[in-house]
Scaffold this active site. Structure first.
Site, mmCIF file in Angstrom:
data_model
loop_
_atom_site.group_PDB
_atom_site.id
_atom_site.type_symbol
_atom_site.label_atom_id
_atom_site.label_comp_id
_atom_site.label_asym_id
_atom_site.label_seq_id
_atom_site.Cartn_x
_atom_site.Cartn_y
_atom_site.Cartn_z
ATOM 1 N N ASP A 39 0.605 -1.256 -0.004
ATOM 2 C CA ASP A 39 0.018 0.040 0.011
ATOM 3 C C ASP A 39 0.748 1.091 0.004
ATOM 4 O O ASP A 39 1.791 1.253 0.529
ATOM 5 C CB ASP A 39 -0.626 0.042 1.169
ATOM 6 C CG ASP A 39 -2.131 0.949 1.121
ATOM 7 O OD1 ASP A 39 -3.091 0.493 0.894
ATOM 8 O OD2 ASP A 39 -1.754 2.120 1.169
ATOM 9 N N ILE A 40 0.579 2.170 -0.709
ATOM 10 C CA ILE A 40 1.267 3.508 -0.987
ATOM 11 C C ILE A 40 1.418 4.273 0.384
ATOM 12 O O ILE A 40 2.051 5.304 0.694
ATOM 13 C CB ILE A 40 0.732 4.314 -2.208
ATOM 14 C CG1 ILE A 40 1.834 5.154 -2.414
ATOM 15 C CG2 ILE A 40 -0.573 5.171 -1.728
ATOM 16 C CD1 ILE A 40 1.485 5.816 -3.969
ATOM 17 N N ASN A 97 -12.846 -3.288 2.493
ATOM 18 C CA ASN A 97 -13.916 -2.228 2.528
ATOM 19 C C ASN A 97 -14.830 -2.294 1.003
ATOM 20 O O ASN A 97 -14.346 -2.356 -0.004
ATOM 21 C CB ASN A 97 -13.286 -0.792 2.505
ATOM 22 C CG ASN A 97 -12.333 -0.666 3.828
ATOM 23 O OD1 ASN A 97 -12.791 -0.991 4.759
ATOM 24 N ND2 ASN A 97 -11.253 -0.062 3.603
ATOM 25 N N GLY A 103 -16.381 2.541 3.309
ATOM 26 C CA GLY A 103 -15.262 3.357 3.138
ATOM 27 C C GLY A 103 -14.224 2.983 2.016
ATOM 28 O O GLY A 103 -13.284 3.283 1.876
ATOM 29 N N GLN A 104 -15.017 2.438 1.047
ATOM 30 C CA GLN A 104 -14.265 1.743 -0.356
ATOM 31 C C GLN A 104 -13.688 3.299 -0.905
ATOM 32 O O GLN A 104 -14.619 3.943 -1.166
ATOM 33 C CB GLN A 104 -14.927 1.041 -1.001
ATOM 34 C CG GLN A 104 -14.079 0.547 -2.179
ATOM 35 C CD GLN A 104 -14.908 -0.705 -2.995
ATOM 36 O OE1 GLN A 104 -16.020 -0.927 -2.614
ATOM 37 N NE2 GLN A 104 -14.134 -1.254 -3.965
ATOM 38 N N HIS A 110 -10.410 -5.176 -3.395
ATOM 39 C CA HIS A 110 -9.181 -5.415 -2.904
ATOM 40 C C HIS A 110 -9.150 -5.851 -1.460
ATOM 41 O O HIS A 110 -10.079 -5.496 -0.760
ATOM 42 C CB HIS A 110 -8.179 -4.227 -2.984
ATOM 43 C CG HIS A 110 -8.735 -3.117 -2.465
ATOM 44 N ND1 HIS A 110 -9.828 -2.370 -3.436
ATOM 45 C CD2 HIS A 110 -8.743 -2.428 -1.280
ATOM 46 C CE1 HIS A 110 -10.123 -1.253 -2.619
ATOM 47 N NE2 HIS A 110 -9.520 -1.191 -1.375
ATOM 48 N N HIS A 112 -7.011 -5.884 2.169
ATOM 49 C CA HIS A 112 -5.764 -5.278 2.654
ATOM 50 C C HIS A 112 -5.352 -6.538 3.575
ATOM 51 O O HIS A 112 -6.113 -7.124 4.468
ATOM 52 C CB HIS A 112 -6.298 -4.079 3.740
ATOM 53 C CG HIS A 112 -6.839 -3.062 2.863
ATOM 54 N ND1 HIS A 112 -6.090 -1.720 2.773
ATOM 55 C CD2 HIS A 112 -8.007 -2.805 2.387
ATOM 56 C CE1 HIS A 112 -6.830 -0.929 2.312
ATOM 57 N NE2 HIS A 112 -8.085 -1.364 1.912
HETATM 58 P P1 5GP Z 1 -10.038 1.540 0.220
HETATM 59 O O1 5GP Z 1 -10.268 2.580 0.914
HETATM 60 O O2 5GP Z 1 -10.271 1.493 -1.083
HETATM 61 O O3 5GP Z 1 -10.189 0.019 0.803
HETATM 62 O O4 5GP Z 1 -8.127 1.462 0.095
HETATM 63 C C1 5GP Z 1 -7.415 1.896 -0.905
HETATM 64 C C2 5GP Z 1 -6.019 1.804 -0.584
HETATM 65 O O5 5GP Z 1 -5.356 1.943 -1.807
HETATM 66 C C3 5GP Z 1 -5.742 2.729 0.306
HETATM 67 O O6 5GP Z 1 -4.988 2.217 1.501
HETATM 68 C C4 5GP Z 1 -4.422 3.462 -0.249
HETATM 69 O O7 5GP Z 1 -3.512 4.036 0.452
HETATM 70 C C5 5GP Z 1 -4.182 2.691 -1.407
HETATM 71 N N1 5GP Z 1 -3.782 3.191 -2.660
HETATM 72 C C6 5GP Z 1 -4.348 4.293 -3.502
HETATM 73 N N2 5GP Z 1 -3.740 4.689 -4.349
HETATM 74 C C7 5GP Z 1 -2.521 3.875 -4.624
HETATM 75 C C8 5GP Z 1 -1.642 3.492 -5.550
HETATM 76 O O8 5GP Z 1 -1.544 4.311 -6.446
HETATM 77 N N3 5GP Z 1 -0.389 2.765 -5.238
HETATM 78 C C9 5GP Z 1 -0.657 1.812 -3.789
HETATM 79 N N4 5GP Z 1 0.388 0.877 -3.888
HETATM 80 N N5 5GP Z 1 -1.669 2.135 -2.988
HETATM 81 C C10 5GP Z 1 -2.614 2.842 -3.314
#
Ligand code: 5GP
Length: 128
Positions: A39-40, A97, A103-104, A110, A112
């Site tokens: 994760d970034i 999520n 909170g997606q 995906h 985590h």
């Molecule tokens: P969500 O809230 O959709 O479950 O999580 C999305 C996740 O994607 C977040 O933890 C966010 O830090 C990660 N993320 C968003 N953009 C990027 C990216 O460009 N590269 C990577 N490696 N992770 C990302």
């Protein structure tokens, strides 16, 4: 306005771009069904995302439409990635999520994987 039903898949989402190699990622796993990368913006010492190769918006979409092979292959990859990261002895958390209340942020399904420390409460208390 509350989103109802499943939105169509948006092939310009950031994880679709990562899958196609259009933007870089720290990729640690790649097989027929799944890709995993760091994760970034990590929320734990280990914070990895596992995504299916197929175009699924969320877990709701994936669980309804993916083939048995895709579902089995994806979840086996989640387990293998956690094992390969050395997280099984200390433990880890998997989380997905889904939609607005979940909170997606990125509309490609995906999971985590968090590890490397005690992760804390299962679900934070309600905000505000
Ligand atoms: P969500 O809230 O959709 O479950 O999580 C999305 C996740 O994607 C977040 O933890 C966010 O830090 C990660 N993320 C968003 N953009 C990027 C990216 O460009 N590269 C990577 N490696 N992770 C990302």
């Amino acid at each position: 306005m509350r989103i109802t039903g499943l939105p169509p898949y948006d092939p310009t989402n950031v994880f679709a771009k990562i899958l196609r190699g259009e933007i870089p990622s720290k990729r640690i796993h790649d097989d027929a069904f799944a890709v995993a990368f760091h994760d970034i913006n990590p929320q734990a010492p280990v914070h990895v995302l596992v995504i299916p190769k197929g175009a699924y918006v969320s877990h709701a979409d994936f669980s309804a439409k993916a083939s048995d092979a895709e579902i089995a292959g994806f979840w086996r990859a989640v387990g293998k990635v956690a094992r390969d990261l050395g997280l099984e002895s200390g433990g880890y958390r998997i989380l997905s999520n889904m939609g607005e209340d979940g909170g997606q942020e990125v509309p490609h399904f995906h999971v985590h994987i968090f590890g490397g420390r005690r992760i804390g409460r299962m679900v934070p208390r309600a905000e505000g």
